[in-house]
Scaffold this active site. Structure first.
Site, PDB file in Angstrom:
ATOM      1  CB  THR A   1       5.461   1.642 -13.009  1.00  0.00           C
ATOM      2  OG1 THR A   1       6.643   0.996 -12.518  1.00  0.00           O
ATOM      3  CG2 THR A   1       5.754   3.112 -13.255  1.00  0.00           C
ATOM      4  CB  CYS A   2       4.956  -2.813  -9.734  1.00  0.00           C
ATOM      5  SG  CYS A   2       6.722  -2.822 -10.130  1.00  0.00           S
ATOM      6  CG  PHE A   3       1.677  -1.975  -7.096  1.00  0.00           C
ATOM      7  CD1 PHE A   3       1.478  -3.334  -6.993  1.00  0.00           C
ATOM      8  CD2 PHE A   3       2.837  -1.428  -6.560  1.00  0.00           C
ATOM      9  CE1 PHE A   3       2.411  -4.142  -6.351  1.00  0.00           C
ATOM     10  CE2 PHE A   3       3.770  -2.225  -5.912  1.00  0.00           C
ATOM     11  CZ  PHE A   3       3.556  -3.594  -5.806  1.00  0.00           C
TER      12      PHE A   3
END
Length: 514
Positions: free
Chosen positions: A481-483
């Protein structure tokens, strides 16, 4: 597997073009393919039902005669979708006996429920309304000013350790312990207890998404559904009976402010008067349409008609609390003041103010106080209520064309890859709720910024939705989710991809360390 025609063409867009001559567009390939003398025999051999479909034959004749303009008009036609799905390989590989002049690039933008007749044309799609241009300029300028003034830049840090089973209470205790300056200046890091995920914005996005789902849920008593529907919410008069309710509303305001300065979207949709109150803007009769349509229509009738000898009204209103109805005066001595043609404007204004503020004045002020403890009111004042709603909540309905056109691929995948064709066919098959869950699974939130998928953010600024080839076909898809990245194994069939994707989206809810 049939899929929309507008999803059949992006495969050729990213190919390297010969610098000397330009290849024909996909529209031209379709026209050339359908102009073959034996096209109807080919249809009959491949699928007899197509060969005997008289409406389809007429559409093919139309394309053969009018060329790429007809392809554009029929871009969302179901018969054409099926035909192009069945013959896609032949269309892409077909070489006409004579060079085809490159024509209009097949790039329709059909939305659910649209038809070729009412679909926006390319000129309209490329020319945003002045309102949208102005708002986007405001938004860019707003974020630039936040950064210039040091909002959320550090060096201080707000580190939240969140237990999913105690989301509300735990967050309340931590957030309310910070000072105004710390809330404004500090960087934000979120860690879910017992999960190893590092916060490069993914956990933070999910945190705001999950917290907003609970905090603004009418079940907890602080908010209620508006009279119009069960989708938009407003502050509940009954919230006065919630313990420590004013501090809870101050907390709500702080969460709205933190989401705004850190550019996270909330899964909460408030009434238009709520956003006006947040901006300290006066409400008027038109705002009641978003709040209570029946009440709005009644006052609108009073405004538009001569009420002389028709209505017997006074400057009072009946309020119901715990089943007890009491009469309240809208102004001093209102019970003895008749509403007439001369004073009905004053009556309508007071009734509107009462309906908006009914039992929630203190709660609203507490929420506004918390909001402006985090963000400077002068910065937010550039927005109107509609714009602030878009900044806070983003979009609701997912535009598949926008999503697909702003997706990037890695590991050998590309838009025309068979697995990607199955992926987008699966997403198209999903209902809107499942699409939102997929988006949340990959990005941490089910909301889309106002500007669309082009404005999705990752750990270090703008980061597009990404699909990368990874893993064995026995594995479930996984997300970072960070990317904004989905790792998708190269499944051997559409049915397997659909089932694996659906399982991952609906049954996964925690973060892992990459």
């Amino acid at each position: 597997m049939a899929r929309p025609a507008n999803m059949l063409i992006a495969a050729i867009r990213n190919q390297h073009l010969d610098q000397q001559t330009s290849p024909p567009s996909y529209n031209d390939k379709i026209v050339a393919f359908l102009r073959q003398p034996n096209i109807f025999d080919m249809l009959q051999d491949r699928q007899p039902s197509l060969g005997t479909n008289h409406e389809l034959r007429e559409k093919i004749h139309y394309i053969r005669t009018e060329g790429t303009a007809a392809v554009e008009k029929l871009s969302c036609d179901a018969d054409l979708v099926i035909l192009l799905s069945l013959f896609e390989d032949e269309v892409m590989s077909y070489v006409p006996p004579h060079p085809v002049h490159p024509g209009f690039n097949f790039s329709p933008r059909c939305s659910p429920g649209s038809s070729p007749q009412n679909s926006p044309g390319p000129q309209r799609a490329r020319a945003p309304a002045p309102y949208r241009r102005d708002f986007e300029a405001k938004l860019r300028n707003f974020y630039r000013k936040l950064e210039a003034k040091g909002y959320g830049q550090g060096p201080g840090k707000i580190k939240l350790l969140i237990r999913r089973e105690h989301l509300l209470e735990g967050t309340f205790n931590q957030i309310m312990a910070y000072s105004r300056k710390e809330l404004q200046r500090s960087k934000l890091y979120v860690t879910f207890h017992g999960e190893e995920g590092l916060d490069y914005s993914g956990p933070s996005r999910e945190f705001f998404f999950l917290l907003s789902q609970e905090l603004f849920n009418p079940y907890y008593g602080l908010f209620e559904y508006s009279a119009n529907d069960t989708y938009t919410v407003q502050i509940s008069p009954m919230s006065a009976f919630v313990e420590n309710h004013l501090e809870w509303f101050r907390f709500c305001g702080r969460i709205l402010g933190l989401a705004l300065i850190h550019q996270y979207l909330l899964d909460a949709f408030f009434t238009r008067p709520f956003y006006k109150a947040l901006l300290r803007l006066p409400t008027d009769l038109s705002d009641l349409e978003y709040l209570d349509e029946e009440f709005h229509q009644s006052l609108q009738w009073v405004k538009d008609n001569d009420i002389t000898n028709i209505l017997e009204l006074t400057f009072t209103v009946n309020e119901e609390v715990f089943g007890q109805v009491t009469e309240r005066e809208l102004k001093s001595g209102g019970a003895n003041i008749q509403v007439t043609e001369k004073n009905k404007k004053d009556y309508i204004e007071r009734m509107t103010k009462w309906r908006v503020e009914r039992g929630v004045v203190q709660q609203t002020e507490a929420l506004i106080r918390g909001f402006y403890e985090v963000v400077d009111s002068r910065l937010v004042s550039v927005f109107d209520a509609r714009e602030l709603e878009l900044v806070i909540a983003g979009r609701v309905e997912i535009d598949l064309n926008d999503w697909r056109s702003h997706t990037e691929y890695r590991g050998g995948y590309h838009d025309g890859h068979i697995v990607m064709r199955w992926f987008w066919a699966a997403v198209e098959r999903f209902n809107n709720e499942q699409r939102l869950r997929l988006l949340q699974f990959v990005t941490g939130t089910s909301s889309v910024p106002y500007e669309g998928f082009a404005a999705l953010r990752g750990s270090n600024g703008l980061r597009r939705f990404c699909i990368e080839k990874w893993g064995k076909v026995t594995s479930l898809p996984r997300a970072h989710t960070c990317f904004n990245r989905l790792d998708l194994p190269p499944y051997p069939s559409y049915s397997m991809l659909y089932e694996k994707l659906l399982t991952a989206v609906e049954e996964t809810s925690t973060f892992g360390l990459e």
